[in-house]
Write a protein that holds these residues in place. Structure first.
Motif, PDB file in Angstrom:
ATOM      1  N   SER A  88       0.860  -1.179   0.000  1.00  0.00           N
ATOM      2  CA  SER A  88       0.000   0.000   0.000  1.00  0.00           C
ATOM      3  C   SER A  88       0.901   1.236   0.000  1.00  0.00           C
ATOM      4  N   ALA A  89       1.098   1.799  -1.166  1.00  0.00           N
ATOM      5  CA  ALA A  89       2.037   2.912  -1.302  1.00  0.00           C
ATOM      6  C   ALA A  89       1.442   4.208  -0.750  1.00  0.00           C
ATOM      7  N   LYS A  90       2.294   5.034  -0.231  1.00  0.00           N
ATOM      8  CA  LYS A  90       1.893   6.349   0.261  1.00  0.00           C
ATOM      9  C   LYS A  90       2.110   7.394  -0.830  1.00  0.00           C
ATOM     10  N   ASP A  91       1.361   8.465  -0.745  1.00  0.00           N
ATOM     11  CA  ASP A  91       1.535   9.564  -1.692  1.00  0.00           C
ATOM     12  C   ASP A  91       2.976  10.069  -1.626  1.00  0.00           C
ATOM     13  N   ASN A  92       3.590  10.222  -2.784  1.00  0.00           N
ATOM     14  CA  ASN A  92       4.973  10.686  -2.957  1.00  0.00           C
ATOM     15  C   ASN A  92       6.027   9.631  -2.603  1.00  0.00           C
ATOM     16  N   GLN A  93       5.603   8.400  -2.279  1.00  0.00           N
ATOM     17  CA  GLN A  93       6.576   7.336  -2.026  1.00  0.00           C
ATOM     18  C   GLN A  93       7.323   7.015  -3.319  1.00  0.00           C
ATOM     19  N   VAL A  94       8.596   6.660  -3.186  1.00  0.00           N
ATOM     20  CA  VAL A  94       9.454   6.406  -4.350  1.00  0.00           C
ATOM     21  C   VAL A  94       9.915   4.952  -4.355  1.00  0.00           C
ATOM     22  N   PHE A  95       9.825   4.323  -5.524  1.00  0.00           N
ATOM     23  CA  PHE A  95      10.292   2.959  -5.729  1.00  0.00           C
ATOM     24  C   PHE A  95      11.433   2.984  -6.741  1.00  0.00           C
ATOM     25  N   GLU A  96      12.475   2.204  -6.497  1.00  0.00           N
ATOM     26  CA  GLU A  96      13.631   2.170  -7.391  1.00  0.00           C
ATOM     27  C   GLU A  96      13.602   0.916  -8.253  1.00  0.00           C
ATOM     28  N   ILE A  97      13.840   1.110  -9.542  1.00  0.00           N
ATOM     29  CA  ILE A  97      13.978   0.006 -10.502  1.00  0.00           C
ATOM     30  C   ILE A  97      15.259   0.274 -11.277  1.00  0.00           C
ATOM     31  N   GLY A  98      16.290  -0.492 -10.995  1.00  0.00           N
ATOM     32  CA  GLY A  98      17.576  -0.227 -11.634  1.00  0.00           C
ATOM     33  C   GLY A  98      18.054   1.175 -11.324  1.00  0.00           C
ATOM     34  N   ASN A  99      18.311   1.957 -12.383  1.00  0.00           N
ATOM     35  CA  ASN A  99      18.805   3.329 -12.215  1.00  0.00           C
ATOM     36  C   ASN A  99      17.704   4.382 -12.228  1.00  0.00           C
ATOM     37  N   ILE A 100      16.465   3.950 -12.315  1.00  0.00           N
ATOM     38  CA  ILE A 100      15.366   4.916 -12.382  1.00  0.00           C
ATOM     39  C   ILE A 100      14.491   4.809 -11.135  1.00  0.00           C
ATOM     40  N   LYS A 101      13.574   5.771 -11.001  1.00  0.00           N
ATOM     41  CA  LYS A 101      12.659   5.786  -9.862  1.00  0.00           C
ATOM     42  C   LYS A 101      11.229   5.976 -10.341  1.00  0.00           C
TER      43      LYS A 101
END
Length: 472
Positions: A88-101
């Motif tokens: 359950s993601a929060k508003d403005n939460q950031v997830f990283e995938i390789g070199n991007i977000k």
């Protein structure tokens, strides 16, 4: 970094496959997962996240099967509460995938959990948004689908959408790419562009709902004006996406069971299955298994199945052109019609060869129609959308949209002959098959529909541009 839009025309739906430095994310996947698995293997990447923009109403997502096969986490934005494990993601939460977000932008309005995902590239720049059903090209998501679940009016939801667009999306740079969940043809909006990729700047300049200086009251009025009733299956698909579903492979294997002509009739009677014939309207008119409903595979097949059959639990037997069984079953599973019993082995020709009864539709040419019809005396039923009818129609014809057939069919006088047409024959044959299945035989269906009639001398109303008819 690689971004691939996987667009499915029959649903007007866009899923997204993103890779960066050995890791991947998929946004709003379709139900059949093998194409994604093949891409992951080919690229030699690991699926890290499956992002869902909201609980989809118009198709069943493949998030659960994909998560089970890869171990990837399923991510929803705030307010989502499905019956399975997820982040359950929060508003403005950031997830990283390789070199991007991927940054979570909670954008309620279409639904309360609706979320836009902002892709930030390796240099830290805002690159693209995956806007789900919040922002389309030329339109925005309809605010009437989540009223019951949200205990809010469509006007209140539209107000939330107004602020989501202006506070979260329109503040982004004009060169940020827009990747929507749908394009023209989807029932999730009313005025979507045929284009499937755009930019924030383009939408600010062309999208009626993003006009500068537009008030909240004006937005609510325009976004809620002219909304057609949602297809009957929408609520069921939302429930399936929330609660979980049977695996695609199990449903697919059931639908791929070949049943010979002798057994087909017995199975139909024992199960109470609806016989769905997916051949062309021309072939269907010449002969079909009695009581079959025709919805041609070469058209907006899945949405029409959802709109006309409605109940995703309805048992279904298929009659297809030989070789089209797999495509038909796949498209049905995409919209949640999982109670597939099997298909007629070797198609309609096997039924003919077995010597069983065959039904036909009284189809006439546009020229026959022109010679027979008496404007003002003959009854003519036009099953196109109201906007099509209002733009131009045969004089004195009645507008009876196909989507509302269950409402207007009861008003048909079985003793009175009428003519039936749509734009080109696809929808009028659906209507004809439903009418005949319910005992109405007192009509002539016009081959080629209004497109063919317009070339004859039959009196027609003056043409009016559909954009004016739609009032958007």
């Amino acid at each position: 970094m690689k971004i691939e839009q996987i667009y499915t025309g029959c649903l007007a739906q866009g899923a997204y496959y993103i890779t960066s430095n050995g890791e991947a994310a998929i946004i709003d996947p379709l139900r059949e997962t093998q194409p994604y698995m093949d891409r992951l293997k080919k690229d030699g990447v690991t699926l890290k996240y499956i992002f869902e923009t909201h609980f989809h109403a118009d198709f069943v997502s493949g998030h659960l099967d994909l998560s089970k096969k890869t171990g990837a986490a399923i991510v929803y934005g705030p307010n989502a509460a499905p019956d399975f494990e997820f982040i359950s993601a929060k508003d403005n939460q950031v997830f990283e995938i390789g070199n991007i977000k991927i940054k979570v932008l909670h954008t309620p309005g279409h639904t309360m959990e609706s979320t836009t995902y902002l892709l930030i590239d390796a240099d830290g720049n805002d690159h693209a948004i995956f806007s789900g059903d919040t922002l389309f090209l030329g339109d925005v998501g309809r605010p009437d689908l989540a009223q019951k679940a949200a205990s809010m009016t469509q006007e209140q939801l539209a107000g939330l959408l107004f602020h989501s667009l202006r506070d979260k999306i329109m503040t982004l740079a004009d060169d940020v790419i827009v990747y929507p969940a749908h394009g023209a043809g989807s029932a999730c909006g009313k005025n979507m562009s045929k284009e499937t990729v755009g930019s924030i700047g383009e939408q600010k300049a062309t999208n009626y709902a993003l006009r500068a200086n537009m008030t909240e009251e004006e937005f609510i009025k325009e976004v809620t004006d002219g909304l057609l009733p949602p297809p009957a299956y929408f609520g069921m698909n939302v429930a399936m996406n929330k609660k979980g579903i049977e695996s695609f492979e199990n449903v697919f294997n059931n639908g791929m069971k070949a049943i010979n002509a002798t057994e087909f009739e017995v199975v139909a009677e024992e199960t109470g299955a609806l016989i769905l014939d997916t051949r062309s309207n021309g072939d269907f008119a010449k002969g079909y298994v009695p009581q079959s409903i025709n919805i041609g595979i070469n058209g907006d097949f899945a949405p029409w199945v959802g709109a006309l059959i409605g109940d995703v639990k309805q048992p279904i037997l298929l009659v297809t052109d030989p070789g089209m069984e797999e495509e038909t079953v796949t498209r049905l599973t995409r919209v949640g019609f999982d109670n597939l019993i099997g298909h007629l082995k070797h198609g309609f020709q096997a039924w003919l060869a077995a010597g069983y009864d065959v039904d036909t539709v009284n189809r006439i040419t546009a020229e026959q129609f022109a010679n027979e019809v008496k404007i003002g005396e003959s009854k003519i039923i036009d099953v196109r959308k109201e906007s099509e009818y209002e733009s131009e129609h045969v004089e004195e014809a009645y507008s009876r949209p196909l989507a509302a057939i269950n409402e207007w069919i009861k008003d048909i006088n079985p003793e009175e002959h009428f003519y039936l047409h749509c734009a080109g024959g696809y929808r009028s044959m659906m209507a004809a098959s439903i009418l005949q299945a319910r005992g109405y035989r007192n009509f002539s269906e016009v081959e080629g529909g209004f497109n063919a009639i317009a070339k004859t001398n039959v009196p027609k109303t003056d043409f009016v541009c559909q954009s004016k008819v739609l009032k958007v």
